[in-house]
Design a protein around this motif. Structure first.
Motif, mmCIF file in Angstrom:
data_model
loop_
_atom_site.group_PDB
_atom_site.id
_atom_site.type_symbol
_atom_site.label_atom_id
_atom_site.label_comp_id
_atom_site.label_asym_id
_atom_site.label_seq_id
_atom_site.Cartn_x
_atom_site.Cartn_y
_atom_site.Cartn_z
ATOM 1 N N ASN A 1 0.860 -1.180 0.000
ATOM 2 C CA ASN A 1 0.000 0.000 0.000
ATOM 3 C C ASN A 1 0.900 1.235 0.000
ATOM 4 O O ASN A 1 2.132 1.122 -0.065
ATOM 5 N N SER A 2 0.301 2.410 0.062
ATOM 6 C CA SER A 2 1.086 3.641 -0.027
ATOM 7 C C SER A 2 2.095 3.764 1.117
ATOM 8 O O SER A 2 3.210 4.267 0.923
ATOM 9 N N ASN A 3 1.726 3.303 2.301
ATOM 10 C CA ASN A 3 2.667 3.340 3.431
ATOM 11 C C ASN A 3 3.861 2.425 3.191
ATOM 12 O O ASN A 3 5.002 2.775 3.504
ATOM 13 N N ILE B 1 5.049 1.507 0.265
ATOM 14 C CA ILE B 1 5.878 2.106 -0.795
ATOM 15 C C ILE B 1 6.747 3.222 -0.220
ATOM 16 O O ILE B 1 7.927 3.356 -0.570
ATOM 17 N N ALA B 2 6.182 4.000 0.691
ATOM 18 C CA ALA B 2 6.962 5.063 1.334
ATOM 19 C C ALA B 2 8.130 4.481 2.132
ATOM 20 O O ALA B 2 9.240 5.035 2.142
ATOM 21 N N SER C 1 11.950 7.893 -5.332
ATOM 22 C CA SER C 1 10.579 8.007 -5.830
ATOM 23 C C SER C 1 10.544 7.877 -7.346
ATOM 24 O O SER C 1 9.661 7.205 -7.910
ATOM 25 N N ASP D 1 8.249 4.667 -8.018
ATOM 26 C CA ASP D 1 6.854 4.959 -8.379
ATOM 27 C C ASP D 1 6.393 4.238 -9.650
ATOM 28 O O ASP D 1 5.264 3.717 -9.690
ATOM 29 N N HIS E 1 4.776 0.742 -9.372
ATOM 30 C CA HIS E 1 3.437 0.597 -8.803
ATOM 31 C C HIS E 1 2.368 1.398 -9.552
ATOM 32 O O HIS E 1 1.199 1.332 -9.193
ATOM 33 N N ASP E 2 2.768 2.132 -10.576
ATOM 34 C CA ASP E 2 1.821 2.945 -11.350
ATOM 35 C C ASP E 2 1.250 2.110 -12.495
ATOM 36 O O ASP E 2 1.976 1.765 -13.436
#
Length: 583
Positions: free
Chosen positions: A114-116, A118-119, A137, A141, A144-145
């Motif tokens: 999830n976004s967390n 990935i961060a 990034s 990015d 996952h895009d």
């Protein structure tokens, strides 16, 4: 310590600065990676575990040019490495790991994407490599895009190449050893002779990983092992990208001298060897638990991969020759490549037609044959009771002989993650600073003398069948040089962890050989593989082949590389013509 020049067949001086232009102003500058506390606030188990992992890694500049110059590195091979996407995508939810390891990895990375998560990946990529969050990034990015279906490694290559190109001709703003040092890329041996001086670091371009020249469909990169297995339209598109990009780099002002054909992950052209460590204990997951190398691992060279080698990289019809580095190639791939070169040598014995084998940053396994190495699965258990690692990625005696027969070059690395077996690791764990230095010298010299032993045995066997044109036994030393892998995201030798430390390392090697029979070096003498006994002084003298040890060490640290370049980096050998290059 003397000020003799040192060469390094494999390092990454541009990896950190080109990926972190905000914090690292020039390629000369030293930098320490961000710390976990910079990215993870407060008290947390995640931060505590990451700190433990990072203690093993070089989280600081190892081969920035000021350190290179300080360490008398006057000739460096600048390896450009577009970071592989699977290296930036942990293998969540870590199903191949044990329950305890999954729990630990879940704490660090989170089990669900999830976004967390990935961060977190971006922060850990920055902590490991020194690249900025902005660069992390840019690299992560697109994975996952869903609107992005292409992975263009070639653009990443050009970005780093351009950074090195812009750095060429630059001068440090510091005075080191009484000089204000300069950096120059060189395009051939004749150019190197013009540029070399006691105040200059000369650089030769190389590439780590054939993926660097590919433009991939993202799905194919993560799901398909061989290019021939792709649908015809995507297969043709990927093939064309490799062919066109090889043409392009051969026209650059500084084409790569060699390319490491495989790396950590699948590139659809060639099988790679396992390189990431397994878990070492119940609570100590390894890199192999985090990143999945299985796709394409241990395969041979694909049909198109072989076509690229023969018809595009080694060929001089489309520009200058680019040599192949076999480091990271699977055993099956190495076997196929050696067979190809054997056939080429049978057709012609002219120097101009010879293709030397390079293994740029490697270690030895002490195993006699490739077949024997292939029979045993790479695992922590395989190295449990050995002094050196027996994994396939390391050179067998058969590899060493093939490299010698090809007039090739072996760069010995300085890497605690790749060289030792568990017997050595146990010794390191309880060693004080002086003992650690002696152990690392012992490990390095064990690799050096094993290569010499194998080469010398081959020479003596060949000479038995020759009445004339016998091979001089001192030639057993000609294939060995230094290939540190500095700044390659590694676990380096403690106390000799940067390019600035290389003169001290050479001095310690000299001390070890000069005091071989003295009491303080008992237990630290060179290990004879595979028996793991220690060489006697008379055995060391025999392997020296009549030369002083000082001369032998000078060969390893510089002279062998220089002699190799004189033959294989010349304009004539490369078939390099100025009108081919973008100057």
């Amino acid at each position: 310590m003397d000020n003799k020049p040192i060469s390094d067949l494999h390092n990454h001086p541009s990896l950190k600065p080109h990926g972190n232009a905000t914090d690292i102003k020039t390629i000369w500058d030293s930098f320490e990676n961000k710390k976990p506390k910079d990215y993870f606030k407060g008290i947390s188990v995640r931060k505590w575990i990451i700190n433990i992992v990072l203690k093993k890694m070089a989280t600081y500049s190892q081969s920035n040019l000021e350190r290179c110059f300080e360490g008398h590195n006057r000739l460096i091979f600048c390896s450009v490495y577009p970071i592989e996407k699977p290296f930036l995508r942990p293998n969540r939810p870590f199903k191949k790991s044990t329950g305890i390891h999954r729990f630990i990895l879940g704490i660090i990375f989170k089990k669900k994407m999830n976004s967390n998560a990935i961060a977190i990946d971006k922060k850990i990529a920055s902590l490991l490599s020194g690249i900025s969050i902005k660069t992390a990034s840019r690299l992560i990015d697109p994975i996952h895009d869903d609107d992005i279906d292409t992975i263009d490694y070639f653009s990443d290559y050009i970005f780093e190449y351009q950074y090195l190109l812009n750095a060429s001709g630059s001068v440090s703003n510091k005075t080191i050893h009484g000089k204000q040092p300069k950096f120059n890329l060189v395009k051939n041996y004749e150019h190197f002779l013009e540029m070399q001086s006691n105040g200059t670091v000369c650089g030769i371009m190389t590439i780590e990983g054939m993926h660097a020249l590919g433009v991939y469909n993202k799905k194919d990169l993560f799901e398909t092992a061989k290019i021939e297995n792709l649908p015809q339209d995507r297969q043709n598109k990927l093939k064309l990208s490799f062919i066109e990009n090889i043409k392009a780099i051969k026209k650059e002002a500084f084409p790569p001298f060699f390319i490491t054909y495989a790396h950590h992950f699948n590139n659809l052209l060639v099988g790679h060897a396992k390189s990431f460590m397994d878990a070492k204990g119940t609570f100590d997951p390894g890199f192999a638990d985090i990143f999945d190398q299985s796709l394409g691992q241990d395969l041979g060279i694909s049909n198109f991969g072989m076509q690229l080698i023969i018809g595009h990289l080694l060929s001089r019809d489309n520009g200058q020759r680019i040599l192949i580095d076999v480091k990271h190639m699977s055993i099956k791939s190495r076997e196929s490549y050696y067979e190809l070169l054997e056939n080429m040598r049978a057709d012609s014995d002219a120097l101009q037609d010879n293709v030397p084998i390079i293994s740029s940053h490697t270690a030895v396994s002490g195993i006699a044959t490739l077949a024997k190495a292939l029979a045993d699965k790479d695992s922590f258990k395989l190295d449990k009771n050995t002094y050196v690692s027996l994994w396939d990625i390391n050179l067998t005696d058969e590899d060493i002989v093939e490299i010698f027969k090809s007039d090739g070059l072996i760069g010995i690395c300085m890497h605690d993650g790749r060289m030792p077996g568990n017997t050595f690791r146990k010794l390191l764990k309880k060693a004080d600073a002086e003992t650690t230095k002696k152990l690392h010298v012992q490990m390095f010299l064990t690799n050096v003398f094993h290569i010499v032993k194998v080469n010398l045995a081959y020479i003596r066997k060949e000479n038995q069948t020759q009445t004339t044109s016998k091979i001089d036994e001192v030639e057993a030393w000609k294939t060995i040089c230094l290939g540190t892998d500095n700044d390659g995201i590694v676990d380096p030798f403690d106390h000799y962890s940067t390019s600035a430390d290389l003169p001290a390392f050479r001095a310690k090697i000299s001390e070890a050989l000069n005091n071989y029979v003295m009491p303080e070096y008992q237990g630290f003498n060179v290990i004879n593989l595979p028996s793991e006994t220690q060489y006697s002084l008379s055995e060391i003298d025999d392997l020296m082949a009549g030369q002083p040890w000082v001369e032998a060490i000078d060969k390893v640290f510089y002279n062998n590389t220089d002699a190799f370049l004189r033959k294989y980096f010349s304009k004539t050998y490369l078939n390099q013509k100025e009108d081919h290059l973008i100057v």
